[in-house]
Design a protein around this motif. Structure first.
Motif, PDB file in Angstrom:
ATOM      1  N   ALA A   6      -6.516   9.453   3.325  1.00 11.69           N
ATOM      2  CA  ALA A   6      -7.473  10.430   3.838  1.00 11.69           C
ATOM      3  C   ALA A   6      -8.832  10.149   3.226  1.00 11.69           C
ATOM      4  N   LEU A   7      -9.832  10.160   4.051  1.00 14.30           N
ATOM      5  CA  LEU A   7     -11.209   9.974   3.595  1.00 14.30           C
ATOM      6  C   LEU A   7     -11.896  11.321   3.704  1.00 14.30           C
ATOM      7  N   VAL A   8     -12.370  11.839   2.583  1.00 16.78           N
ATOM      8  CA  VAL A   8     -13.028  13.144   2.564  1.00 16.78           C
ATOM      9  C   VAL A   8     -14.512  12.915   2.364  1.00 16.78           C
ATOM     10  N   HIS A   9     -15.281  13.286   3.365  1.00 18.33           N
ATOM     11  CA  HIS A   9     -16.728  13.129   3.291  1.00 18.33           C
ATOM     12  C   HIS A   9     -17.338  14.319   2.565  1.00 18.33           C
ATOM     13  N   ARG A  10     -18.476  14.095   1.993  1.00 18.26           N
ATOM     14  CA  ARG A  10     -19.223  15.153   1.316  1.00 18.26           C
ATOM     15  C   ARG A  10     -19.561  16.239   2.332  1.00 18.26           C
ATOM     16  N   SER A  11     -19.280  17.474   1.952  1.00 18.13           N
ATOM     17  CA  SER A  11     -19.573  18.608   2.828  1.00 18.13           C
ATOM     18  C   SER A  11     -19.742  19.852   1.960  1.00 18.13           C
ATOM     19  N   PRO A  12     -20.359  20.880   2.511  1.00 20.01           N
ATOM     20  CA  PRO A  12     -20.490  22.127   1.735  1.00 20.01           C
ATOM     21  C   PRO A  12     -19.129  22.711   1.329  1.00 20.01           C
ATOM     22  N   LEU A  13     -18.133  22.597   2.206  1.00 17.16           N
ATOM     23  CA  LEU A  13     -16.806  23.117   1.874  1.00 17.16           C
ATOM     24  C   LEU A  13     -16.193  22.340   0.719  1.00 17.16           C
ATOM     25  N   ARG A  14     -16.267  21.020   0.750  1.00 17.74           N
ATOM     26  CA  ARG A  14     -15.734  20.197  -0.333  1.00 17.74           C
ATOM     27  C   ARG A  14     -16.442  20.523  -1.639  1.00 17.74           C
ATOM     28  N   ASP A  15     -17.765  20.636  -1.587  1.00 19.23           N
ATOM     29  CA  ASP A  15     -18.534  20.954  -2.798  1.00 19.23           C
ATOM     30  C   ASP A  15     -18.134  22.314  -3.366  1.00 19.23           C
ATOM     31  N   ALA A  16     -17.914  23.290  -2.488  1.00 16.53           N
ATOM     32  CA  ALA A  16     -17.509  24.629  -2.943  1.00 16.53           C
ATOM     33  C   ALA A  16     -16.121  24.580  -3.578  1.00 16.53           C
ATOM     34  N   LEU A  17     -15.217  23.810  -2.986  1.00 16.05           N
ATOM     35  CA  LEU A  17     -13.868  23.697  -3.549  1.00 16.05           C
ATOM     36  C   LEU A  17     -13.875  22.996  -4.900  1.00 16.05           C
ATOM     37  N   VAL A  18     -14.703  21.987  -5.048  1.00 19.26           N
ATOM     38  CA  VAL A  18     -14.819  21.297  -6.336  1.00 19.26           C
ATOM     39  C   VAL A  18     -15.369  22.257  -7.385  1.00 19.26           C
TER      40      VAL A  18
END
Length: 105
Positions: A6-18
């Motif tokens: 799986a390739l996860v691109h930078r996104s506001p959702l990913r940043d919030a989860l991190v």
């Protein structure tokens, strides 16, 4: 079986989860406690206390744990509340994990 990538691109959702993960990690408590809390002296544990800690370590629910030695759930919770600070732990799981790691069970 094939492998999946799986390739996860930078996104506001990913940043919030991190950020959420990092905030939770900062507040986490070690399962084995801090060095200052640790003592290798074995506390005075009754056979019932040892049995309760062993059952806690297995992950059983309070109702199942209380049934084994014939305690009420209220009595079980009170005994766990009394045991936890005696073992230098901050949670019931930590108390059970520490006693197993130290070889007291």
């Amino acid at each position: 079986m094939g492998e999946t990538t799986a390739l996860v691109h930078r996104s506001p959702l990913r940043d919030a989860l991190v950020e959420l993960f990092e905030a939770g990690w900062q507040q986490a408590t070690s399962v084995f406690g801090s060095e200052a809390q640790e003592t290798e002296e074995q506390p005075d544990l009754s056979e019932t206390d040892r049995a309760l800690l062993h059952l806690l370590h297995t992950g059983l629910k309070d109702k199942s744990i209380a049934r084994q030695p014939g305690l009420s759930q209220r009595t079980l919770r009170r005994r766990i509340t009394d045991l936890t600070p005696r073992l230098g732990a901050t949670s019931r799981f930590q108390a059970a994990a520490q006693t197993v790691r130290r070889g007291w069970l």
